[in-house]
Motif scaffolding. Structure first.
Motif, mmCIF file in Angstrom:
data_model
loop_
_atom_site.group_PDB
_atom_site.id
_atom_site.type_symbol
_atom_site.label_atom_id
_atom_site.label_comp_id
_atom_site.label_asym_id
_atom_site.label_seq_id
_atom_site.Cartn_x
_atom_site.Cartn_y
_atom_site.Cartn_z
ATOM 1 N N LEU A 269 10.267 -35.926 6.221
ATOM 2 C CA LEU A 269 11.032 -36.704 5.238
ATOM 3 C C LEU A 269 10.127 -37.159 4.121
ATOM 4 O O LEU A 269 9.080 -37.776 4.357
ATOM 5 C CB LEU A 269 11.691 -37.915 5.906
ATOM 6 C CG LEU A 269 12.390 -38.908 4.970
ATOM 7 C CD1 LEU A 269 13.581 -38.246 4.271
ATOM 8 C CD2 LEU A 269 12.839 -40.149 5.731
ATOM 9 N N VAL A 270 10.535 -36.836 2.886
ATOM 10 C CA VAL A 270 9.824 -37.284 1.684
ATOM 11 C C VAL A 270 10.820 -38.024 0.813
ATOM 12 O O VAL A 270 11.899 -37.501 0.515
ATOM 13 C CB VAL A 270 9.221 -36.090 0.905
ATOM 14 C CG1 VAL A 270 8.521 -36.590 -0.352
ATOM 15 C CG2 VAL A 270 8.275 -35.293 1.775
ATOM 16 N N ILE A 271 10.474 -39.235 0.402
ATOM 17 C CA ILE A 271 11.362 -40.014 -0.474
ATOM 18 C C ILE A 271 10.692 -40.183 -1.829
ATOM 19 O O ILE A 271 9.563 -40.679 -1.930
ATOM 20 C CB ILE A 271 11.686 -41.385 0.144
ATOM 21 C CG1 ILE A 271 12.454 -41.189 1.464
ATOM 22 C CG2 ILE A 271 12.518 -42.225 -0.824
ATOM 23 C CD1 ILE A 271 12.867 -42.466 2.139
ATOM 24 N N ASP A 272 11.402 -39.755 -2.850
ATOM 25 C CA ASP A 272 10.897 -39.833 -4.223
ATOM 26 C C ASP A 272 11.589 -40.998 -4.927
ATOM 27 O O ASP A 272 12.770 -40.916 -5.250
ATOM 28 C CB ASP A 272 11.179 -38.514 -4.951
ATOM 29 C CG ASP A 272 10.622 -38.508 -6.367
ATOM 30 O OD1 ASP A 272 9.581 -39.148 -6.594
ATOM 31 O OD2 ASP A 272 11.242 -37.855 -7.241
ATOM 32 N N ARG A 273 10.861 -42.066 -5.146
ATOM 33 C CA ARG A 273 11.405 -43.260 -5.832
ATOM 34 C C ARG A 273 11.227 -43.090 -7.330
ATOM 35 O O ARG A 273 10.109 -42.928 -7.834
ATOM 36 C CB ARG A 273 10.643 -44.501 -5.325
ATOM 37 C CG ARG A 273 11.120 -45.816 -5.923
ATOM 38 C CD ARG A 273 12.232 -46.436 -5.112
ATOM 39 N NE ARG A 273 12.589 -47.720 -5.692
ATOM 40 C CZ ARG A 273 12.001 -48.867 -5.357
ATOM 41 N NH1 ARG A 273 11.036 -48.893 -4.438
ATOM 42 N NH2 ARG A 273 12.394 -50.002 -5.908
ATOM 43 N N ILE A 274 12.322 -43.106 -8.061
ATOM 44 C CA ILE A 274 12.281 -42.829 -9.497
ATOM 45 C C ILE A 274 13.037 -43.893 -10.272
ATOM 46 O O ILE A 274 13.739 -44.735 -9.709
ATOM 47 C CB ILE A 274 12.890 -41.441 -9.811
ATOM 48 C CG1 ILE A 274 14.377 -41.427 -9.426
ATOM 49 C CG2 ILE A 274 12.122 -40.345 -9.112
ATOM 50 C CD1 ILE A 274 15.126 -40.211 -9.923
ATOM 51 N N GLU A 275 12.913 -43.830 -11.603
ATOM 52 C CA GLU A 275 13.723 -44.664 -12.485
ATOM 53 C C GLU A 275 15.079 -43.987 -12.688
ATOM 54 O O GLU A 275 15.224 -42.780 -12.490
ATOM 55 C CB GLU A 275 13.031 -44.851 -13.837
ATOM 56 C CG GLU A 275 11.717 -45.617 -13.753
ATOM 57 C CD GLU A 275 11.080 -45.797 -15.116
ATOM 58 O OE1 GLU A 275 11.660 -45.306 -16.111
ATOM 59 O OE2 GLU A 275 10.002 -46.403 -15.184
ATOM 60 N N SER B 234 15.841 -38.319 -3.401
ATOM 61 C CA SER B 234 15.563 -39.036 -4.648
ATOM 62 C C SER B 234 16.402 -40.309 -4.687
ATOM 63 O O SER B 234 17.626 -40.256 -4.607
ATOM 64 C CB SER B 234 15.895 -38.153 -5.854
ATOM 65 O OG SER B 234 15.722 -38.864 -7.056
ATOM 66 N N VAL B 235 15.719 -41.463 -4.784
ATOM 67 C CA VAL B 235 16.413 -42.752 -4.808
ATOM 68 C C VAL B 235 15.885 -43.598 -5.954
ATOM 69 O O VAL B 235 14.776 -43.395 -6.449
ATOM 70 C CB VAL B 235 16.251 -43.506 -3.472
ATOM 71 C CG1 VAL B 235 16.809 -42.696 -2.321
ATOM 72 C CG2 VAL B 235 14.789 -43.867 -3.224
#
Length: 493
Positions: free
Chosen positions: A148-154, A122-123
Motif C-alpha cells: 500500500l502506497v498513499i500519495d498525499r496531494i493538494e 491518492s488522497v
C-alpha cells in the motif's frame, strides 16, 4: 401487487389518451402525409439502429464472449502468465461510510491477486489517509503480498492526482503482462477482478477493458430509477460495441489497463494535460473526462478495448443537487461535455483506422442529438399551428414505444423494471439531446460534481467570457432555428 397495479394504470393512461383523439383527427391535419413520412423515416432509422445494437449485443453476450473468455483463460493457464496487479485509487470528498466498503473491496481484490498487488491511493485529507491505513491493517486476510502506497496531494483536480499516481507506478517498472486497475474512491470492485481481467490481456491487441456497472443508492427515488435504467441501457450498448472489441468509453469508475501502456509517458501526459483546439474557442484544456482521454489515446494508437459483461463494479452514488431535474442536468452537462470534446477527434481518425462500426457509432453521437429533437419540435409546431389534440396522441405513442424498449432492456438484463423507466427513458433521450446541443456550443465549460473548480479556455477576463457566452448563445439559437425551419419546410406544417 402494487407494482402490477402501477403497470395496469400505465396502460390505462395510454388507452385513455389514445381514445380521447377523434378517429378523423389525423386526416384533418394539413401536411399529415409529409409529417408522418418525416417522423416515420427518422423513427425507422432510430429503431433500426437500436435493433442492430440489440442484435449485436445478444450475439456478443450469448455466443462470442463465452468463446473469447474460454480461449483467453486457456491461453493464460497454458502460458503460466505472471501478472502483477496495480490499483490506482483516487479519493476526494468521499464519506467515511462509503470509503470503508470501497477500500475493503479493493484490498480483498488485491489479496486475491495470485501474483501480488500494489495499491497506490491518492488522497487530499489526512483523515482519509488514516482511515485507509486502518482498513488495510485490520483486513481479515494475509496482506503480506499487497503493498500500500498513499500519495498525499493538494486538491488540484483528478487529472493531476491520476498523473502523479501513474508516475509513482511507473517507478515500479510494470511489464506488458501486468495490469493496472483504475478505481474511483466511491466504487466497489469485484473480488475476482484480477482473475477475470488478466487473461484478456493475453491478446496483445487489447490495451484496456471495462466492465458492467451497478449503482447503490439507498433511498428509493426517481434519481435511483434513472440510474438503474441508464445502466440497463449501458449494458446493451457496451455488449454491442464489445462485439468489435472497441467500447466507446473506459469508464472512470473502474477500468483495467495494460500496465506498461498506462505508465507510458505519452499516456500520462494525455491524462494530465489533454486539450482540444477549437476553431472558435481556441485551446480548450480538459478538466473533466479523464476516461475519455485514456480511451482516445488507446484508440488512436490502434489498441482494442474489451468489455466484460459478467464482471460488475458497484458505485455508491449520491444525488448531487436537491431536485431530480437539477441533478440530471448537472450530470448530463459533465457526461456529454466529456463525450463531445472527444468524439470530434475520434471521428477524424477515420473508419479505416478504428473500424467502420466504431466510427459510425461515434458519428451517431453527434447526429442523434439533433434527430431526437425532430419529433418533439414537430408535435409542438403542429399543436400551436393546427390542433392541440396531437399532444395526447403523441404522449400515448411515446408511452407505448418506450414501454416496449424497456421490455427489451429488461429481457437482456434479466430483471423487470418499475413503471417509471419508460418515461425516464424518454426524458433521457429528449432532455439529454437538448443538453447535448447546449454543450456542443460551450465545450469550454466544465465542472466536477464534487469540486468547485471550473475550467474554461485559458485565463480569460470577464468581458471575454461574456462575449463567448453571447457567441455560444447565438450559434445555438441559429442551429435550433434552422432545425425548426427545416422541419416546417419538410413537413409542410
Amino acid at each position: 401487487m402494487f407494482a402490477v397495479l402501477t403497470h395496469i394504470a400505465y396502460f390505462a393512461v395510454i388507452v385513455l389518451l389514445a381514445s380521447s383523439v377523434p378517429p378523423a383527427f389525423l386526416g384533418s391535419l394539413e401536411g399529415t402525409v409529409n409529417t408522418i413520412f418525416i417522423i416515420g423515416f427518422l423513427g425507422a432509422w432510430r429503431y433500426s439502429w437500436a435493433a442492430i445494437n440489440f442484435t449485436r449485443a445478444v450475439i456478443f453476450r450469448r455466443v462470442v464472449y463465452p468463446r473469447r473468455k474460454a480461449k483467453a483463460q486457456k491461453k493464460y493457464r497454458d502460458e503460466g502468465v505472471i501478472s502483477h496487479a496495480y490499483f490506482l485509487v483516487t479519493s476526494y470528498m468521499v464519506k467515511p461510510e462509503v470509503s470503508l466498503p470501497v477500500y475493503r473491496s479493493i484490498f480483498e481484490a488485491a489479496a486475491n491477486s495470485k501474483d501480488g498487488a500494489t495499491i497506490v491511493s491518492s488522497v487530499v485529507d489526512g483523515a482519509d489517509e488514516r482511515l485507509i491505513r486502518s482498513i488495510y491493517e485490520t483486513m481479515p486476510r494475509d496482506m503480506s503480498n499487497v503493498q500500500l502506497v498513499i500519495d498525499r496531494i493538494e486538491a488540484n483536480g483528478k487529472r493531476d492526482a491520476m498523473a502523479k499516481v501513474l508516475r509513482i507506478i511507473r517507478g515500479f517498472c510494470p511489464t506488458h503482462r501486468d495490469i493496472l486497475v483504475f478505481v474511483d474512491g466511491d466504487t466497489m470492485v469485484p473480488h475476482d477482478i484480477v482473475a477475470k481481467s488478466a487473461p484478456i490481456f493475453t491478446n496483445p491487441k487489447v490495451g484496456a477493458l471495462t466492465t458492467d456497472e451497478a449503482v447503490q443508492i439507498e433511498r428509493k427515488s426517481l434519481y435511483r430509477d434513472w440510474f438503474i435504467m441508464r445502466f440497463n441501457q449501458r449494458q446493451v450498448m457496451m455488449c454491442s460495441m464489445g462485439l468489435g472489441n472497441r467500447v466507446l468509453t473506459l469508464t472512470g469508475r473502474m477500468s483495467v489497463f495494460r500496465a506498461d501502456l498506462a505508465t507510458n509517458p505519452e499516456f500520462i501526459e494525455g491524462v494530465d494535460h489533454d486539450f482540444l483546439d477549437h476553431w472558435r474557442l481556441g485551446r480548450v484544456k480538459f478538466l473533466t473526462g479523464d476516461d475519455k482521454s485514456t480511451w482516445f489515446w488507446l484508440l488512436k494508437n490502434g489498441y482494442e478495448m474489451a468489455y466484460l459483461p459478467d464482471v460488475q463494479s458497484i458505485s455508491v452514488e449520491e444525488q448531487p443537487r436537491d431536485t431530480f431535474l437539477d441533478s440530471a442536468q448537472t450530470l448530463m452537462v459533465r457526461w456529454f461535455g466529456n463525450m463531445l470534446r472527444t468524439n470530434g477527434r475520434a471521428i477524424a481518425l477515420g473508419p479505416r483506422r478504428i473500424g467502420f462500426f466504431t466510427w459510425w457509432s461515434v458519428m451517431d453521437q453527434r447526429i442523434s442529438m439533433w434527430t431526437t429533437l425532430v419529433g418533439p419540435i414537430t408535435i409542438l409546431l403542429t399543436a400551436i399551428l393546427h390542433d392541440v389534440m396531437v399532444i395526447p396522441l403523441y404522449i400515448a405513442w411515446v408511452m407505448a414505444t418506450r414501454y416496449v424498449f424497456c421490455i427489451i432492456l429488461s429481457m437482456f438484463r434479466g430483471t423487470w423494471f418499475p413503471v417509471t423507466h419508460p418515461l425516464l427513458l424518454y426524458f433521457s433521450q429528449v432532455f439529454g439531446a437538448a443538453v447535448k446541443t447546449f454543450v456542443f456550443f460551450r465545450l469550454d465549460k466544465q465542472k466536477w460534481t464534487r469540486q468547485s473548480s471550473r475550467g474554461s479556455a485559458g485565463a480569460l477576463d470577464a468581458m471575454t467570457n461574456r462575449i463567448r457566452s453571447a457567441e455560444a448563445m447565438a450559434h445555438h439559437g441559429i442551429a435550433l432555428l434552422w432545425l425548426t425551419i427545416a422541419i416546417m419546410f419538410l413537413t409542410k406544417i
